[in-house]
Design a protein around this motif. Structure first.
Motif, mmCIF file in Angstrom:
data_model
loop_
_atom_site.group_PDB
_atom_site.id
_atom_site.type_symbol
_atom_site.label_atom_id
_atom_site.label_comp_id
_atom_site.label_asym_id
_atom_site.label_seq_id
_atom_site.Cartn_x
_atom_site.Cartn_y
_atom_site.Cartn_z
ATOM 1 N N ALA A 1 0.849 -1.219 0.000
ATOM 2 C CA ALA A 1 0.000 0.000 0.000
ATOM 3 C C ALA A 1 0.873 1.253 0.000
ATOM 4 O O ALA A 1 0.564 2.257 -0.653
ATOM 5 C CB ALA A 1 -0.917 -0.013 1.224
ATOM 6 N N ILE A 2 2.008 1.149 0.722
ATOM 7 C CA ILE A 2 2.907 2.291 0.779
ATOM 8 C C ILE A 2 3.500 2.590 -0.591
ATOM 9 O O ILE A 2 3.614 3.739 -1.028
ATOM 10 C CB ILE A 2 4.033 2.043 1.795
ATOM 11 N N ARG A 3 3.919 1.504 -1.305
ATOM 12 C CA ARG A 3 4.518 1.691 -2.630
ATOM 13 C C ARG A 3 3.534 2.324 -3.604
ATOM 14 O O ARG A 3 3.892 3.151 -4.443
ATOM 15 C CB ARG A 3 5.019 0.360 -3.164
ATOM 16 N N ALA A 4 2.264 1.938 -3.514
ATOM 17 C CA ALA A 4 1.243 2.538 -4.397
ATOM 18 C C ALA A 4 1.111 4.029 -4.136
ATOM 19 O O ALA A 4 0.995 4.839 -5.060
ATOM 20 C CB ALA A 4 -0.103 1.829 -4.189
ATOM 21 N N LEU A 5 1.151 4.390 -2.842
ATOM 22 C CA LEU A 5 1.064 5.816 -2.495
ATOM 23 C C LEU A 5 2.283 6.582 -3.000
ATOM 24 O O LEU A 5 2.187 7.720 -3.463
ATOM 25 C CB LEU A 5 0.942 5.976 -0.975
ATOM 26 N N GLU A 6 3.490 5.937 -2.922
ATOM 27 C CA GLU A 6 4.699 6.602 -3.408
ATOM 28 C C GLU A 6 4.626 6.875 -4.912
ATOM 29 O O GLU A 6 5.074 7.911 -5.393
ATOM 30 C CB GLU A 6 5.927 5.739 -3.103
ATOM 31 N N GLY A 7 4.031 5.942 -5.668
ATOM 32 C CA GLY A 7 3.887 6.165 -7.107
ATOM 33 C C GLY A 7 2.976 7.345 -7.400
ATOM 34 O O GLY A 7 3.268 8.178 -8.296
ATOM 35 N N ARG A 8 1.904 7.445 -6.643
ATOM 36 C CA ARG A 8 0.989 8.581 -6.844
ATOM 37 C C ARG A 8 1.660 9.907 -6.442
ATOM 38 O O ARG A 8 1.426 10.940 -7.071
ATOM 39 C CB ARG A 8 -0.287 8.356 -6.030
ATOM 40 N N ILE A 9 2.512 9.852 -5.398
ATOM 41 C CA ILE A 9 3.222 11.068 -4.975
ATOM 42 C C ILE A 9 4.166 11.544 -6.064
ATOM 43 O O ILE A 9 4.297 12.746 -6.325
ATOM 44 C CB ILE A 9 3.984 10.800 -3.660
ATOM 45 N N GLU A 10 4.867 10.601 -6.739
ATOM 46 C CA GLU A 10 5.768 10.993 -7.828
ATOM 47 C C GLU A 10 5.007 11.709 -8.938
ATOM 48 O O GLU A 10 5.490 12.692 -9.511
ATOM 49 C CB GLU A 10 6.475 9.754 -8.372
ATOM 50 N N THR A 11 3.789 11.206 -9.229
ATOM 51 C CA THR A 11 2.975 11.863 -10.262
ATOM 52 C C THR A 11 2.612 13.281 -9.850
ATOM 53 O O THR A 11 2.680 14.228 -10.649
ATOM 54 C CB THR A 11 1.694 11.061 -10.523
#
Length: 793
Positions: A612-622
């Motif tokens: 779940a954390i990794r998914a949030l990190e991807g959205r943060i990069e966007t």
């Protein structure tokens, strides 16, 4: 210059007005003695001085201050004379003014080179300012500190004076003597302190009588006990006077040592003040600097490489007439014109028009700006001759005609191809047929001599002569038949009409007489007058329509600029708002990332999955990519092409067969980057290309590579160069730019006095490589830049 012509054209009145703007007597003398020069170089230098002074006065208050003409003082000091305190104070204030001006022009040497060269001749202070300040107060009194001996003498004098006053005061206050006095006061007679004794008490006080009142009732006496005290004071006063004179003589000797430098300095100060006076006079006249051309021996004028028009005066006004009521005239004959024949009604302004041209030529060659529109041009005449006014002389038994002919004969003996000749009512004052014949012959002679000629006349034969002779043009001054008043408007290309029949009809001459007079006139002449009237009306109507269109265009351009300004303000606000919002977003993302890192660390310690954390990190990069993207300025003008282009977009320029990157968007053109080369292109010449993945690298087709490699660049900087050097550099650059196939170039000449700008545009007009040219936009340098569009190779 011909002295009689200067008087006839009222040039001395111009000098008198100029002298009124001078700040001290030496410059006033120069102003009243100023004469036009036939030297083109000297005339240009004088004009440059006026222009620089005008520019300097527009940004700061400057002048010669409290300067005086100290040449007479310097001469006296050189002859071992002793200068009085006021003369020394005049020298001090003059030297202070010179010192301040030298400092100013030392700092501004590059900005005002002509004035700075004059300021170099201003005198140094040579320690005189300090020497005079040391011995004199601002009121011109010799200070006690001027010398130790003077200080001692004045101390002794004050002590002796107090002692004397104390002794005399006893006579004034003592009850035994006060009753003998007319008044209880101490006064002076012949430098001696006395008391006013009543005549009937004469002899009661042992004393010396120095004076008596007109009635004889009062005697002014010096008591014997104070004689020695009075003598002591008188001796001290004489010693003080001698010491003061010695001190003044000492400083005067210092002045005498530098007398030659001081006189030379005052002369330069006067020249500098005259330049300031010319600038102030130009401001009062709302004048502009004329373009002054060199005149060759054959009468042609040259500006570097090309011939120019003879005279071009725009909105010219007579400088002695009220600027609020005077009607400006345009004198702009076609190139090759050597004579202008002006016709029109009496009191219509013919003489004023002639005087205006002559006087403005004299002013320009004197270094004065002329009351006319910027861009006016004049030749530098070798001499100006005028025959204007009534030359009748009873003493010399000369009629009006004889007086004019005598003056004309004198003028014809002196003229050459570089002369300006002005004749008012040529051939008048005698039989009309003979007068017209003489006028034609004189005008033909003037044409053969090559002199530039302006003639005012009523003879119809001269109108015909002007129409049929090459190099001669008709001109006329209009007359309003409705109001029976002249309009004073000069029209080139059309002869004037006398309007005698129409004026007589309007004034009430019986119609049968009018009809009979009209029947006596050749019908062809009547038809010609009618045709001239129709042409004049059509020209006036066209001029009015053109003025309306110019006003409408000016209004539209002003509204467009205002709209553009408002749109840009809105765009600035939009970018600022977005930038502020993105800054806030970046801060929130940073806080969120910090919290997410903390949560990730805790999950790792608890050995929990991090999906779940990794998914949030991807959205943060966007989100970070969105907030970090630059806020681009949108094109604010709807030009049909700019709205479809974006900054950084790759485009192809058809005229160059090359691809580049858009770096700026304008109203109708875009700036495109080709490697290190930038140029502007119309949107209609641009085609969109897909941007390369490697970034905004320019790809130039092989056909354009050779051209681009030889390009001299899109601009040339001429600032700081003299006109001739600048034009040589520009000519070399234009040839390289043309061979390189550049569509247009940017010529930087700066604003300054406008002289270099005029020379550049004069050279571009008709240039073999130039298709057209225009002034740069505000963001390109405005008046300091000219954009020249080149012809296709």
């Amino acid at each position: 210059m011909d002295s009689k012509t200067l008087h006839v054209l009222e040039y001395p009145k111009i000098l008198e007005r100029l002298a009124g703007f001078c700040d001290f007597s030496a410059s006033q003398q120069l102003a009243r003695a100023l004469e036009p020069t036939e030297s083109h170089v000297l005339a240009l230098a004088r004009l440059a001085e006026t222009t620089e002074a005008r520019r300097l006065l527009s940004i700061q208050e400057i002048g010669v201050g409290a300067a005086h003409d100290i040449r007479a003082h310097a001469d006296l000091a050189a002859r071992s004379g002793v200068l009085d305190p006021q003369a020394l104070l005049d020298i001090k204030s003059t030297l202070i003014s010179c010192r301040d001006l030298k400092k100013t022009f030392d700092r501004k040497n590059e900005d005002y080179p002509h004035l700075a060269r004059i300021a170099v001749g201003l005198p140094d202070t040579y320690g005189l300012v300090d020497a005079i300040t040391r011995i004199l107060s601002e009121r011109g009194e010799v200070l006690d500190s001027a010398s130790p001996k003077l200080a001692d003498l004045r101390r002794s004098l004050r002590t002796a004076h107090d002692r004397l006053m104390s002794r005399l005061q006893k006579y004034v206050t003592d009850s035994k003597t006060v009753s003998m006095l007319q008044e209880p006061i101490i006064t002076q007679r012949d430098g001696r302190y006395v008391i006013p004794l009543r005549a009937e008490f004469k002899g009661r006080i042992k004393s010396i009588v120095h004076d008596q009142s007109s009635s004889g009732a009062t005697l002014f006496v010096e008591p014997l006990p104070v004689v020695e005290a009075n003598n002591e004071i008188r001796e001290l006063q004489l010693a003080e006077r001698d010491e003061e004179r010695r001190i003044l003589a000492e400083v005067s000797a210092q002045v005498g040592e530098h007398a030659a430098d001081l006189k030379y300095g005052v002369e330069n100060l006067a020249v500098l003040d005259l330049a300031f006076a010319k600038a102030k006079y130009a401001e009062e006249l709302h004048a502009s600097e004329p373009v002054l051309h060199r005149t060759t021996d054959d009468g042609q004028q040259t500006t570097v490489n090309r011939l120019s028009s003879i005279i071009r005066l725009l909105k010219a006004r007579h400088p002695l007439l009220d600027p609020e009521t005077v009607v400006p005239i345009d004198v702009d004959p076609a190139p090759g014109t050597r004579a202008v024949v002006i016709t029109g009604p009496n009191t219509g302004g013919k003489t004023v028009s002639l005087k205006t041209v002559g006087l403005l030529a004299l002013m320009a060659q004197s270094g004065l700006h002329i009351p006319g529109q910027s861009g006016s041009e004049l030749p530098c005449f070798h001499a100006v001759y005028a025959d204007i006014g009534d030359e009748q002389s009873i003493e010399q038994s000369l009629s009006t005609f004889s007086g004019h002919i005598t003056n004309i004969i004198r003028i014809l003996k002196k003229i050459d191809a570089r002369s300006l000749v002005i004749f008012d009512e040529l051939g008048s004052g005698t039989d009309p047929q003979e007068g017209a014949a003489i006028a034609r012959a004189i005008l033909s002679h003037l044409l053969e001599s090559g002199a530039m000629t302006l003639v005012a006349t009523h003879f119809p034969e001269l109108k015909t002569f002007a129409h049929s002779t090459e190099g001669v043009v008709n001109a006329s001054l209009e007359f309003d038949i409705q109001t029976l008043r002249p309009t004073f408007k000069l029209t080139l290309g059309l002869p004037g009409r006398s309007n005698a029949l129409l004026i007589a009809q309007r004034l009430g001459l019986p119609q049968p007489i009018i009809d009979a007079a009209r029947a006596e006139i050749n019908p062809l002449d009547l038809r010609a007058d009618k045709l001239l009237d129709d042409i004049r009306k059509e020209r006036n109507r066209t001029a009015r329509e053109r003025e309306k269109l110019e006003r409408a265009r000016g209004k539209l351009e002003a509204e467009t600029r205002e709209l553009q300004k408002r749109l840009e303000q809105i765009e600035d606000e939009r970018r600022e708002t977005i930038a502020r919002a993105r800054a806030e977003g970046e801060l929130e993302v940073a806080v969120f990332k910090q919290n997410l890192d903390s949560l990730k660390h805790q999950l790792k310690k608890a050995r929990q999955p991090l999906d779940a954390i990794r998914a949030l990190e991807g959205r943060i990069e966007t989100i970070e990519e969105l907030t970090e993207a630059p806020v681009e300025r949108r094109a604010t003008a709807d030009d049909g092409g700019s709205t479809s282009l974006k900054l950084g977009e790759r485009v192809a320029v058809g005229t160059l067969n090359a691809e580049g990157v858009v770096t700026a968007l304008g109203e109708s053109e875009a700036e495109v980057l080709f490697g290190t080369l930038r140029l502007r292109a119309r949107y209609s010449d641009l085609q969109r290309r897909q941007a390369a993945e490697g970034g905004p690298q320019t790809t130039v087709h092989p056909a354009a590579s050779a051209t681009a490699s030889k390009s001299p660049g899109m601009e040339v900087d001429l600032r700081g160069l003299m006109s001739e050097d600048a034009l040589v550099k520009m000519e070399r650059y234009m040839e390289q730019a043309y061979l390189a196939g550049l569509p247009f170039v940017r010529i930087i000449h700066g604003k300054g006095t406008g002289k270099l700008r005029q020379a550049v545009r004069e050279a571009l007009r008709g240039h073999e490589y130039v298709k057209s040219f225009e002034e740069g936009r505000e963001n390109e340098g405005g008046e300091g830049v000219t954009i020249a569009k080149l012809k296709a190779g």
